[in-house]
Design an enzyme around this catalytic site. Structure first.
Site, PDB file in Angstrom:
ATOM      1  NE  ARG A 219       0.690  -7.383  10.252  1.00 37.51           N
ATOM      2  CZ  ARG A 219      -0.612  -6.935  10.134  1.00 37.51           C
ATOM      3  NH1 ARG A 219      -1.157  -6.490  11.227  1.00 37.51           N
ATOM      4  NH2 ARG A 219      -1.272  -6.021   9.339  1.00 37.51           N
ATOM      5  NE  ARG A 220       1.821  -8.921   4.670  1.00 38.18           N
ATOM      6  CZ  ARG A 220       1.283  -7.973   3.871  1.00 38.18           C
ATOM      7  NH1 ARG A 220       1.675  -9.057   2.706  1.00 38.18           N
ATOM      8  NH2 ARG A 220       2.152  -6.737   3.859  1.00 38.18           N
TER       9      ARG A 220
ATOM     10  CE1 TYR B  39      -7.192   3.720  10.372  1.00 40.06           C
ATOM     11  CE2 TYR B  39      -8.777   5.616   9.660  1.00 40.06           C
ATOM     12  CZ  TYR B  39      -7.627   4.997   9.728  1.00 40.06           C
ATOM     13  OH  TYR B  39      -7.100   5.459   8.244  1.00 40.06           O
TER      14      TYR B  39
ATOM     15  N   GLY C  50       0.811  -1.223  -0.348  1.00 39.29           N
ATOM     16  CA  GLY C  50      -0.233  -0.035  -0.211  1.00 39.29           C
ATOM     17  C   GLY C  50       0.754   1.512   0.127  1.00 39.29           C
TER      18      GLY C  50
HETATM   19  N1  LIG Z   1      -5.844   3.267   2.270  1.00 33.31           N
HETATM   20  C1  LIG Z   1      -6.923   4.169   2.474  1.00 33.31           C
HETATM   21  O1  LIG Z   1      -8.084   3.998   1.983  1.00 33.31           O
HETATM   22  C2  LIG Z   1      -6.621   4.653   3.686  1.00 33.31           C
HETATM   23  C3  LIG Z   1      -7.776   6.024   4.040  1.00 33.31           C
HETATM   24  C4  LIG Z   1      -7.180   6.806   4.872  1.00 33.31           C
HETATM   25  C5  LIG Z   1      -6.173   6.525   5.308  1.00 33.31           C
HETATM   26  N2  LIG Z   1      -5.015   6.299   5.237  1.00 33.31           N
HETATM   27  C6  LIG Z   1      -3.856   5.821   6.383  1.00 33.31           C
HETATM   28  O2  LIG Z   1      -3.091   4.886   5.364  1.00 33.31           O
HETATM   29  C7  LIG Z   1      -1.786   4.782   6.239  1.00 33.31           C
HETATM   30  C8  LIG Z   1      -1.739   2.914   5.371  1.00 33.31           C
HETATM   31  O3  LIG Z   1      -2.816   2.695   4.795  1.00 33.31           O
HETATM   32  P1  LIG Z   1      -3.453   1.138   3.423  1.00 33.31           P
HETATM   33  O4  LIG Z   1      -3.896   1.618   3.059  1.00 33.31           O
HETATM   34  O5  LIG Z   1      -1.893   1.973   2.860  1.00 33.31           O
HETATM   35  O6  LIG Z   1      -2.572  -0.239   4.205  1.00 33.31           O
HETATM   36  P2  LIG Z   1      -2.643  -1.237   3.324  1.00 33.31           P
HETATM   37  O7  LIG Z   1      -2.158  -1.391   2.587  1.00 33.31           O
HETATM   38  O8  LIG Z   1      -2.602  -2.050   4.803  1.00 33.31           O
HETATM   39  O9  LIG Z   1      -0.681  -1.070   3.962  1.00 33.31           O
HETATM   40  C9  LIG Z   1      -0.133  -1.173   5.391  1.00 33.31           C
HETATM   41  C10 LIG Z   1       1.090  -1.027   5.930  1.00 33.31           C
HETATM   42  O10 LIG Z   1       1.781  -1.970   6.935  1.00 33.31           O
HETATM   43  C11 LIG Z   1       1.655  -2.655   7.394  1.00 33.31           C
HETATM   44  N3  LIG Z   1       0.915  -2.682   9.377  1.00 33.31           N
HETATM   45  C12 LIG Z   1      -0.621  -2.783   9.398  1.00 33.31           C
HETATM   46  N4  LIG Z   1      -0.312  -3.456  10.990  1.00 33.31           N
HETATM   47  C13 LIG Z   1       0.931  -3.481  10.708  1.00 33.31           C
HETATM   48  C14 LIG Z   1       1.699  -3.670  12.435  1.00 33.31           C
HETATM   49  N5  LIG Z   1       0.712  -4.068  13.126  1.00 33.31           N
HETATM   50  N6  LIG Z   1       2.461  -4.264  12.348  1.00 33.31           N
HETATM   51  C15 LIG Z   1       3.660  -3.558  11.890  1.00 33.31           C
HETATM   52  N7  LIG Z   1       3.321  -3.356  10.797  1.00 33.31           N
HETATM   53  C16 LIG Z   1       2.055  -3.002  10.037  1.00 33.31           C
HETATM   54  C17 LIG Z   1       1.001  -3.557   6.359  1.00 33.31           C
HETATM   55  O11 LIG Z   1       2.061  -4.417   6.554  1.00 33.31           O
HETATM   56  P3  LIG Z   1       2.296  -6.389   7.425  1.00 33.31           P
HETATM   57  O12 LIG Z   1       0.853  -6.397   6.894  1.00 33.31           O
HETATM   58  O13 LIG Z   1       3.050  -6.559   6.433  1.00 33.31           O
HETATM   59  O14 LIG Z   1       2.430  -5.929   9.358  1.00 33.31           O
HETATM   60  C18 LIG Z   1       1.383  -3.108   5.541  1.00 33.31           C
HETATM   61  O15 LIG Z   1       2.703  -2.558   4.387  1.00 33.31           O
HETATM   62  C19 LIG Z   1      -2.787   4.420   7.320  1.00 33.31           C
HETATM   63  O16 LIG Z   1      -2.370   4.670   8.150  1.00 33.31           O
HETATM   64  C20 LIG Z   1      -4.170   4.806   7.321  1.00 33.31           C
HETATM   65  O17 LIG Z   1      -4.792   4.613   8.458  1.00 33.31           O
HETATM   66  C21 LIG Z   1      -5.797   4.992   3.912  1.00 33.31           C
END
Ligand SMILES: NC(=O)c1ccc[n+]([C@@H]2O[C@H](COP(=O)([O-])OP(=O)(O)OC[C@H]3O[C@@H](n4cnc5c(N)ncnc54)[C@H](OP(=O)(O)O)[C@@H]3O)[C@@H](O)[C@H]2O)c1
Length: 272
Positions: free
Chosen positions: A46-47, A162, A25
């Site tokens: 984590r992965r 959240y 992401g």
């Molecule tokens: N996508 C959206 O629509 C959106 C909207 C508003 C804000 N955001 C913000 O953007 C950021 C990223 O979102 P994203 O959509 O890119 O998320 P994502 O696709 O789920 O990616 C999240 C990343 O964080 C890692 N991660 C998650 N939980 C973790 C943990 N407990 N320990 C270590 N690593 C962890 C995941 O990898 P692993 O699974 O390998 O741990 C992955 O690399 C977040 O802060 C989110 O609040 C996103």
């Protein structure tokens, strides 16, 4: 980006960046953009397999040094362990991206899920800003970039914990922005709206919403950081319009109700 601008970016925020939440992401997109600017990166998530694959790709494509550290930022001491893994590196930039969410009615989700949200989204960035920001301030240069959300602008029913932690990141960044600017450290909270990432897809939205591409969010965020446009960026024109509506035009109660309707439309199972 021109070679000159990339070199300027590297001088201010290099030689190493830490990306917390880098395996997919927005975090992966940040890691790719930073490596393309010539920064070495410490990737955490984590992965391990996903981190190793990305590390190999970044080394091959950009000739930078990459370290990968697999850890769960919801675990006690994990953010401290990540800061420890960076201790022998000159870290000029922290990008905190990892997030947890507990979608649904607050009382229907176990307390442990909400506490993980607090640990990953609030405790983690606080620890990392303190541990990595100290060395940056002593050096007189660096950057702290916290990826947060439109949801952090007001209460959000069905995403209450959240949204509260996303507000924490915004307010933390605002305070640090003013405090650390005189010490040469740039601070930015990047408020993303719906973005096309594996995390968004995994939340299994039931309705279509306009999505930004991760690369577009990252480009705006890095540009705003380096132009010192902090403390807060809302990424994307549509999202800026939404943020203006929610925080400037609508009364607070109405903003919360609109967020409730939008979130339930996305996530509520249709009734019988
Ligand atoms: N996508 C959206 O629509 C959106 C909207 C508003 C804000 N955001 C913000 O953007 C950021 C990223 O979102 P994203 O959509 O890119 O998320 P994502 O696709 O789920 O990616 C999240 C990343 O964080 C890692 N991660 C998650 N939980 C973790 C943990 N407990 N320990 C270590 N690593 C962890 C995941 O990898 P692993 O699974 O390998 O741990 C992955 O690399 C977040 O802060 C989110 O609040 C996103």
């Amino acid at each position: 980006m021109t070679a000159d601008r990339a070199a300027g970016f590297r001088d201010r925020y290099g030689p190493w960046a830490v990306v917390a939440g880098a395996s997919a992401g927005l975090g992966e997109a940040f890691a790719r953009a930073l490596a393309a600017r010539g920064l070495n990166v410490l990737l955490a998530a984590r992965r391990p397999a996903a981190l190793d694959a990305l590390a190999q790709a970044l080394r091959a494509e950009h000739g930078v040094e990459v370290r990968a550290r697999a850890l769960d930022l919801a675990e006690p001491g994990a953010a401290e362990a990540l800061a420890g893994a960076a201790e022998d590196l000159e870290v000029g930039l922290l990008v905190h991206v990892a997030a947890a969410s507990a979608i649904g009615p607050f009382l229907d989700r176990p307390l442990e899920a909400h506490l993980s949200v607090l640990d990953v989204n609030a405790r983690g960035p606080l620890v990392l800003c303190h541990r990595l920001g100290g060395a940056m301030a002593r050096r007189g240069r660096g950057g702290l970039l916290l990826v947060t959300s439109l949801a952090g602008g007001q209460g959000n029913p069905w995403l209450a914990s959240y949204a509260a932690t996303k507000a924490f990141e915004i307010v933390l960044a605002e305070g640090l922005w003013a405090e650390l600017a005189p010490r040469g450290v740039d601070v930015l909270a990047c408020r993303a709206g719906a973005t096309d990432t594996p995390g968004f897809a995994a939340s299994r939205p039931r309705a279509a919403v306009p999505l930004m591409a991760p690369g577009a969010v990252v480009a705006e965020a890095l540009d705003a950081l380096s132009r010192r446009r902090g403390p807060v960026l809302v990424a994307g024109r549509l999202n800026r319009l939404a943020a203006f509506l929610f925080t400037r035009l609508l009364p607070r109660r109405a903003a919360v109700r609109v967020m409730e309707r939008a979130t339930r439309r996305l996530y509520e199972e249709p009734g019988p």
